[in-house]
Scaffold this motif. Structure first.
Motif, PDB file in Angstrom:
ATOM      1  N   HIS A   1      34.086  40.337  46.230  1.00  0.00           N
ATOM      2  CA  HIS A   1      34.083  41.367  45.792  1.00  0.00           C
ATOM      3  C   HIS A   1      35.317  42.309  46.096  1.00  0.00           C
ATOM      4  N   LYS A   2      36.160  42.281  45.030  1.00  0.00           N
ATOM      5  CA  LYS A   2      37.546  42.991  45.061  1.00  0.00           C
ATOM      6  C   LYS A   2      37.417  44.378  44.463  1.00  0.00           C
ATOM      7  N   THR A   3      37.574  45.569  45.199  1.00  0.00           N
ATOM      8  CA  THR A   3      37.795  46.732  44.599  1.00  0.00           C
ATOM      9  C   THR A   3      39.229  47.106  44.734  1.00  0.00           C
TER      10      THR A   3
ATOM     11  N   HIS B   1      47.964  53.081  44.123  1.00  0.00           N
ATOM     12  CA  HIS B   1      48.916  52.932  43.190  1.00  0.00           C
ATOM     13  C   HIS B   1      48.675  52.010  41.822  1.00  0.00           C
ATOM     14  N   LEU B   2      48.470  52.397  40.519  1.00  0.00           N
ATOM     15  CA  LEU B   2      48.362  51.675  39.445  1.00  0.00           C
ATOM     16  C   LEU B   2      46.951  50.862  39.675  1.00  0.00           C
ATOM     17  N   ALA B   3      45.941  51.365  40.166  1.00  0.00           N
ATOM     18  CA  ALA B   3      44.800  50.884  40.523  1.00  0.00           C
ATOM     19  C   ALA B   3      44.299  50.345  39.026  1.00  0.00           C
ATOM     20  N   GLN B   4      44.054  50.975  37.977  1.00  0.00           N
ATOM     21  CA  GLN B   4      43.574  50.778  36.782  1.00  0.00           C
ATOM     22  C   GLN B   4      44.470  49.691  36.209  1.00  0.00           C
TER      23      GLN B   4
ATOM     24  N   GLU C   1      42.923  45.886  35.383  1.00  0.00           N
ATOM     25  CA  GLU C   1      43.102  45.252  34.067  1.00  0.00           C
ATOM     26  C   GLU C   1      43.830  44.004  33.943  1.00  0.00           C
ATOM     27  N   HIS C   2      44.828  44.251  34.801  1.00  0.00           N
ATOM     28  CA  HIS C   2      45.897  42.860  34.410  1.00  0.00           C
ATOM     29  C   HIS C   2      45.300  41.665  35.106  1.00  0.00           C
ATOM     30  N   GLU C   3      44.652  41.746  36.381  1.00  0.00           N
ATOM     31  CA  GLU C   3      43.950  40.751  37.146  1.00  0.00           C
ATOM     32  C   GLU C   3      42.803  40.246  36.024  1.00  0.00           C
ATOM     33  N   VAL C   4      42.042  41.074  35.551  1.00  0.00           N
ATOM     34  CA  VAL C   4      40.841  40.754  34.762  1.00  0.00           C
ATOM     35  C   VAL C   4      41.595  39.755  33.898  1.00  0.00           C
ATOM     36  N   ARG C   5      42.496  40.100  32.843  1.00  0.00           N
ATOM     37  CA  ARG C   5      43.262  39.489  31.827  1.00  0.00           C
ATOM     38  C   ARG C   5      43.587  38.147  32.294  1.00  0.00           C
ATOM     39  N   VAL C   6      44.398  38.113  33.251  1.00  0.00           N
ATOM     40  CA  VAL C   6      45.057  36.935  33.867  1.00  0.00           C
ATOM     41  C   VAL C   6      43.835  35.925  34.373  1.00  0.00           C
ATOM     42  N   LEU C   7      42.923  36.442  34.728  1.00  0.00           N
ATOM     43  CA  LEU C   7      41.716  35.421  35.443  1.00  0.00           C
ATOM     44  C   LEU C   7      40.916  34.862  33.923  1.00  0.00           C
TER      45      LEU C   7
ATOM     46  N   GLU D   1      31.785  39.227  37.497  1.00  0.00           N
ATOM     47  CA  GLU D   1      31.390  40.464  37.104  1.00  0.00           C
ATOM     48  C   GLU D   1      32.685  41.124  37.014  1.00  0.00           C
ATOM     49  N   VAL D   2      32.623  42.065  36.018  1.00  0.00           N
ATOM     50  CA  VAL D   2      33.779  43.119  35.936  1.00  0.00           C
ATOM     51  C   VAL D   2      33.149  44.454  35.799  1.00  0.00           C
ATOM     52  N   ASP D   3      33.654  45.485  36.819  1.00  0.00           N
ATOM     53  CA  ASP D   3      32.918  46.836  36.634  1.00  0.00           C
ATOM     54  C   ASP D   3      34.107  47.690  36.425  1.00  0.00           C
ATOM     55  N   PRO D   4      34.436  48.064  35.148  1.00  0.00           N
ATOM     56  CA  PRO D   4      35.701  49.061  34.827  1.00  0.00           C
ATOM     57  C   PRO D   4      35.726  50.309  35.805  1.00  0.00           C
ATOM     58  N   THR D   5      34.040  50.728  35.680  1.00  0.00           N
ATOM     59  CA  THR D   5      34.051  52.380  36.262  1.00  0.00           C
ATOM     60  C   THR D   5      34.500  52.428  37.825  1.00  0.00           C
TER      61      THR D   5
END
Length: 137
Positions: A21-23, A27-30, A34-40, A56-60
């Protein structure tokens, strides 16, 4: 859950079920999320088997849950590290934080794996394909 990392940029914990689980925070968290999700997602589509797989991906909550890629590696010679990161580039991704802390060892199949892709570069990604620390600061 076992806490693995707790910094200003991320909280990483391993659940009792073995999922990671990575939260993202700080700085630039959003953007980093998004970038790590795109790369994975790119690496999974490319068939790369030595990186975490998104479950799982939880953007909220800026949180991802991935498969576990084994334990941290304490020692590896520089040449072997470079070979491993070069192998990743065959899947269209350059890891921009080529440190030993981003290499794990998966006992199940005896495979070295690579983790932590928030600053990686998608080699054919065009615009916004990287969030290297120099670009993100």
């Amino acid at each position: 859950m076992e806490q693995v990392k707790d910094t200003g940029r991320a909280l990483v914990r391993i659940g009792y079920d073995g999922r990671v689980h990575k939260t993202f925070r700080g700085h630039l968290a959003q953007e980093r999320f998004e970038h790590e999700v795109r790369v994975l997602r790119h690496l999974e589509a490319a068939g790369c088997t030595f990186v975490p797989r998104l479950l799982e991906v939880d953007p909220t909550q800026l949180k991802i849950i991935t498969t576990h890629c084994g334990g941290r590696v304490d020692h590896m010679n520089e040449q072997r590290q470079q070979e491993l990161f070069a192998e990743l580039e065959k899947y269209g991704v350059r890891h921009e934080d080529r440190d030993l802390r981003n290499i794990t060892y998966r006992i199940a199949d005896g495979r070295f794996c690579i983790i932590d892709f928030e600053f990686a570069t998608l080699l054919e990604g065009g615009e916004n394909s990287s969030l290297k620390p120099s670009a993100a600061q």
